[in-house]
Write a protein that holds these residues in place. Structure first.
Motif, PDB file in Angstrom:
ATOM      1  N   ALA A  42      -9.481 -16.383 -29.064  1.00  0.00           N
ATOM      2  CA  ALA A  42     -10.823 -15.871 -28.783  1.00  0.00           C
ATOM      3  C   ALA A  42     -11.899 -16.906 -29.063  1.00  0.00           C
ATOM      4  CB  ALA A  42     -11.085 -14.615 -29.608  1.00  0.00           C
ATOM      5  N   HIS A  43     -11.643 -17.801 -30.014  1.00  0.00           N
ATOM      6  CA  HIS A  43     -12.636 -18.806 -30.397  1.00  0.00           C
ATOM      7  C   HIS A  43     -12.485 -20.130 -29.640  1.00  0.00           C
ATOM      8  CE1 HIS A  43     -14.538 -16.574 -33.617  1.00  0.00           C
ATOM      9  NE2 HIS A  43     -13.347 -16.174 -34.000  1.00  0.00           N
ATOM     10  N   ASN A  44     -11.500 -20.232 -28.753  1.00  0.00           N
ATOM     11  CA  ASN A  44     -11.236 -21.490 -28.044  1.00  0.00           C
ATOM     12  C   ASN A  44     -11.080 -21.259 -26.550  1.00  0.00           C
ATOM     13  OD1 ASN A  44     -11.019 -23.371 -30.329  1.00  0.00           O
ATOM     14  ND2 ASN A  44      -9.352 -22.018 -30.924  1.00  0.00           N
ATOM     15  N   PRO A  45     -12.173 -20.998 -25.850  1.00  0.00           N
ATOM     16  CA  PRO A  45     -12.063 -20.769 -24.406  1.00  0.00           C
ATOM     17  C   PRO A  45     -11.715 -22.054 -23.655  1.00  0.00           C
ATOM     18  CG  PRO A  45     -14.353 -20.873 -25.048  1.00  0.00           C
ATOM     19  CD  PRO A  45     -13.554 -20.906 -26.312  1.00  0.00           C
ATOM     20  N   PRO A  46     -10.957 -21.934 -22.573  1.00  0.00           N
ATOM     21  CA  PRO A  46     -10.625 -23.107 -21.776  1.00  0.00           C
ATOM     22  C   PRO A  46     -11.813 -23.563 -20.928  1.00  0.00           C
ATOM     23  CG  PRO A  46      -9.693 -21.149 -20.780  1.00  0.00           C
ATOM     24  CD  PRO A  46     -10.310 -20.719 -22.080  1.00  0.00           C
ATOM     25  N   ALA A  47     -11.712 -24.750 -20.401  1.00  0.00           N
ATOM     26  CA  ALA A  47     -12.761 -25.292 -19.530  1.00  0.00           C
ATOM     27  C   ALA A  47     -12.996 -24.348 -18.359  1.00  0.00           C
ATOM     28  CB  ALA A  47     -12.360 -26.669 -19.029  1.00  0.00           C
ATOM     29  N   GLY A  48     -14.249 -24.183 -18.013  1.00  0.00           N
ATOM     30  CA  GLY A  48     -14.623 -23.339 -16.892  1.00  0.00           C
ATOM     31  C   GLY A  48     -14.923 -21.899 -17.265  1.00  0.00           C
ATOM     32  N   MET A  97     -23.530 -21.460 -21.098  1.00  0.00           N
ATOM     33  CA  MET A  97     -22.394 -21.137 -21.974  1.00  0.00           C
ATOM     34  C   MET A  97     -21.031 -21.440 -21.370  1.00  0.00           C
ATOM     35  SD  MET A  97     -23.843 -17.594 -23.590  1.00  0.00           S
ATOM     36  CE  MET A  97     -23.032 -17.711 -25.181  1.00  0.00           C
ATOM     37  N   ILE A  98     -20.990 -22.092 -20.210  1.00  0.00           N
ATOM     38  CA  ILE A  98     -19.713 -22.436 -19.576  1.00  0.00           C
ATOM     39  C   ILE A  98     -19.159 -23.698 -20.245  1.00  0.00           C
ATOM     40  CG2 ILE A  98     -18.570 -23.083 -17.431  1.00  0.00           C
ATOM     41  CD1 ILE A  98     -19.577 -20.196 -17.440  1.00  0.00           C
ATOM     42  N   VAL A  99     -17.893 -23.643 -20.635  1.00  0.00           N
ATOM     43  CA  VAL A  99     -17.222 -24.777 -21.277  1.00  0.00           C
ATOM     44  C   VAL A  99     -16.944 -25.843 -20.227  1.00  0.00           C
ATOM     45  CG1 VAL A  99     -15.181 -25.522 -22.556  1.00  0.00           C
ATOM     46  CG2 VAL A  99     -16.178 -23.279 -23.007  1.00  0.00           C
ATOM     47  N   ARG A 100     -17.367 -27.049 -20.512  1.00  0.00           N
ATOM     48  CA  ARG A 100     -17.115 -28.184 -19.609  1.00  0.00           C
ATOM     49  C   ARG A 100     -15.779 -28.829 -19.955  1.00  0.00           C
ATOM     50  NH1 ARG A 100     -20.816 -26.922 -16.174  1.00  0.00           N
ATOM     51  NH2 ARG A 100     -22.952 -26.953 -16.917  1.00  0.00           N
ATOM     52  N   GLY A 101     -15.079 -29.295 -18.954  1.00  0.00           N
ATOM     53  CA  GLY A 101     -13.752 -29.874 -19.171  1.00  0.00           C
ATOM     54  C   GLY A 101     -13.740 -31.292 -19.521  1.00  0.00           C
TER      55      GLY A 101
END
Length: 55
Positions: free
Chosen positions: A6-12, A51-55
């Protein structure tokens, strides 16, 4: 406590949406039955912002 997933979302993925989807009941524990989460509703109406995780 929410899982490591839950604390480590993947890129995108959006960090908030990922947490709320994978933290089990913890993310929405303070809500009454059938009460909408204000943060989730905000995302549905206004998008994810930065808030989107960048890869």
């Amino acid at each position: 406590m929410a899982s490591k997933t839950a604390h480590n979302p993947p890129a995108g993925e959006c960090t908030q949406c990922w947490y709320h989807a994978h933290a089990g009941r913890e993310a929405h524990a303070r809500l009454a039955p059938r009460e909408d989460c204000p943060a989730c509703v905000d995302h549905m109406l206004n998008g994810h912002g930065g808030m989107i995780v960048r890869g």
